[in-house]
Write an enzyme that holds these catalytic residues in place. Structure first.
Site, PDB file in Angstrom:
ATOM      1  N   LYS B 100     -13.312   9.702 -60.340  1.00  0.00           N
ATOM      2  CA  LYS B 100     -14.388  10.289 -61.139  1.00  0.00           C
ATOM      3  C   LYS B 100     -15.541   9.297 -61.117  1.00  0.00           C
ATOM      4  CE  LYS B 100     -15.711  10.910 -65.972  1.00  0.00           C
ATOM      5  NZ  LYS B 100     -15.312  11.217 -67.349  1.00  0.00           N
ATOM      6  N   GLY B 161     -18.414  11.668 -76.173  1.00  0.00           N
ATOM      7  CA  GLY B 161     -17.906  11.307 -77.492  1.00  0.00           C
ATOM      8  C   GLY B 161     -18.682  11.870 -78.667  1.00  0.00           C
ATOM      9  N   ALA B 187     -17.164  15.950 -70.989  1.00  0.00           N
ATOM     10  CA  ALA B 187     -17.834  15.206 -72.068  1.00  0.00           C
ATOM     11  C   ALA B 187     -18.617  16.105 -73.018  1.00  0.00           C
ATOM     12  CB  ALA B 187     -18.766  14.134 -71.529  1.00  0.00           C
ATOM     13  N   ASN B 209     -11.526  13.840 -73.917  1.00  0.00           N
ATOM     14  CA  ASN B 209     -10.760  12.699 -74.396  1.00  0.00           C
ATOM     15  C   ASN B 209     -10.946  12.556 -75.904  1.00  0.00           C
ATOM     16  OD1 ASN B 209      -9.564  10.210 -74.943  1.00  0.00           O
ATOM     17  ND2 ASN B 209     -10.326   9.231 -73.137  1.00  0.00           N
TER      18      ASN B 209
END
Lengths: 65, 259
Positions: B100, B161, B187, B209
């Site tokens: 990635k 995030g 993301a 994530n």
């Protein structure tokens, strides 16, 4: 011999990259080594002779996204 | 239903969930969350080993007992050159030739640098990597990355995030329309509804994530995201109704009305 390992100067007894790996107890661990900008696969460690001032990076996989 | 599998870099995936391995509260929760997610592709970062406490567990020890595809990232790279170096290190592990590409300069937004990302993609494709670049949600750069040989292109929904969800659904839908390689939203997603929306836009999968790892219950959230991916995908394939301004009765049969 003085080596620069992961950005820090380290003094240790080593002839090859394999010796460096063994010194830190990393044998058998999934680590990757770069010596003076050259990426080395594990089978190359024992044949790669270190020299004073060699820049060695020892990296591994960590958590990330 | 016809079989609906995802193919990337010669591999066939039955899960459209790519899961990151950072920020989990502990290895046990991480392991359970991975299991609940059904993810087959797991992402990692490459960092220097801590020589002062080399007994620190490698992340791989906790996930090795599954049949996963490892997708290391080039996070920390600020240029194409740095990303290529990290990619080569990752491949030398012998664990994966997937990479990635992730190149960010701005620490506050962590937004990808599309110019450097394209350069790195071109180099790594030539070197035989299966390249999945993380990039901005711009249809033109996504097309350029595809033309450069990316196995899949991964536009962000919002900065990493943030959990802001899909900031530009119009762009994302254009990217999907124009693409001939899988588009993975990478993301910025925050919750299951964001994920379902992304899948309804026709993307091939999502990479997450933080929204899983930092959820109050990461295992529960992993399951929720898995279901949202499946629901969103099925909704996309099944074809939603057109939006209308005024009501249409669902019972029909106007001539049999009582009044």
């Amino acid at each position: 011999m003085e080596l620069v390992i992961n950005g820090r100067t380290a003094s240790l007894e080593a002839r090859t990259i394999q010796d460096v790996i063994d010194h830190y107890g990393l044998a058998g661990r999934p680590v990757v080594v770069e010596a003076d900008g050259e990426v080395l696969t594990a089978p190359q460690w024992a044949d790669t002779v270190v020299r004073p001032g060699m820049k060695i990076e020892i990296v591994h996989f960590v958590g990330g996204g | 239903m016809i079989s609906d599998v995802l193919r990337i870099g010669g591999r066939t995936l039955s899960s459209r969930f790519f899961l990151g391995t950072g920020l989990f509260p502990n290895p046990l929760v991480q392991k359970e969350a991975i299991k609940a997610s059904g993810a087959e592709v797991l992402t990692f970062a490459i960092r220097r080993i801590n020589l002062e406490s080399p007994e620190d567990d490698s992340i791989l020890q906790h996930v090795q007992d599954g049949d996963f595809i490892y997708l290391p990232n080039t996070s920390g790279a600020r240029t194409a050159e740095e990303a290529v170096r990290i990619a080569r290190l990752a491949r030398a592990s012998g664990l994966s030739d997937w990479i990635k590409v992730e190149i960010s300069v701005n620490e506050r937004t962590l937004l990808p640098d599309p110019v450097e990302t394209l350069k790195a993609t071109e180099i790594l494709v030539k070197e035989g990597f299966t390249v999945l670049p993380y990039t901005s949600d711009d249809p033109v750069i996504c097309k350029r990355l595809e033309e450069a040989g990316a196995a899949a292109v991964m536009p962000g929904a919002a900065p990493i995030g943030t959990g802001l969800g899909i900031l530009n659904p119009y762009n994302l839908s254009l990217i999907v329309e124009e693409a001939t390689v899988p588009i993975i939203v990478d993301a910025g997603l925050g919750s299951a509804s964001d994920v379902a929306k992304a899948m309804e836009l026709g993307v091939a999968g999502v990479l997450m994530n933080t929204p899983v790892a930092k959820a109050k219950d990461p295992v529960g959230m992993a399951k929720a995201m898995k279901l949202a991916i499946e629901a969103g995908r099925l909704s996309y394939l099944s074809g939603r109704i057109e939006k209308k301004r005024y009501a249409t009765a669902s019972s029909g049969l106007d001539e049999f009305k009582l009044t």
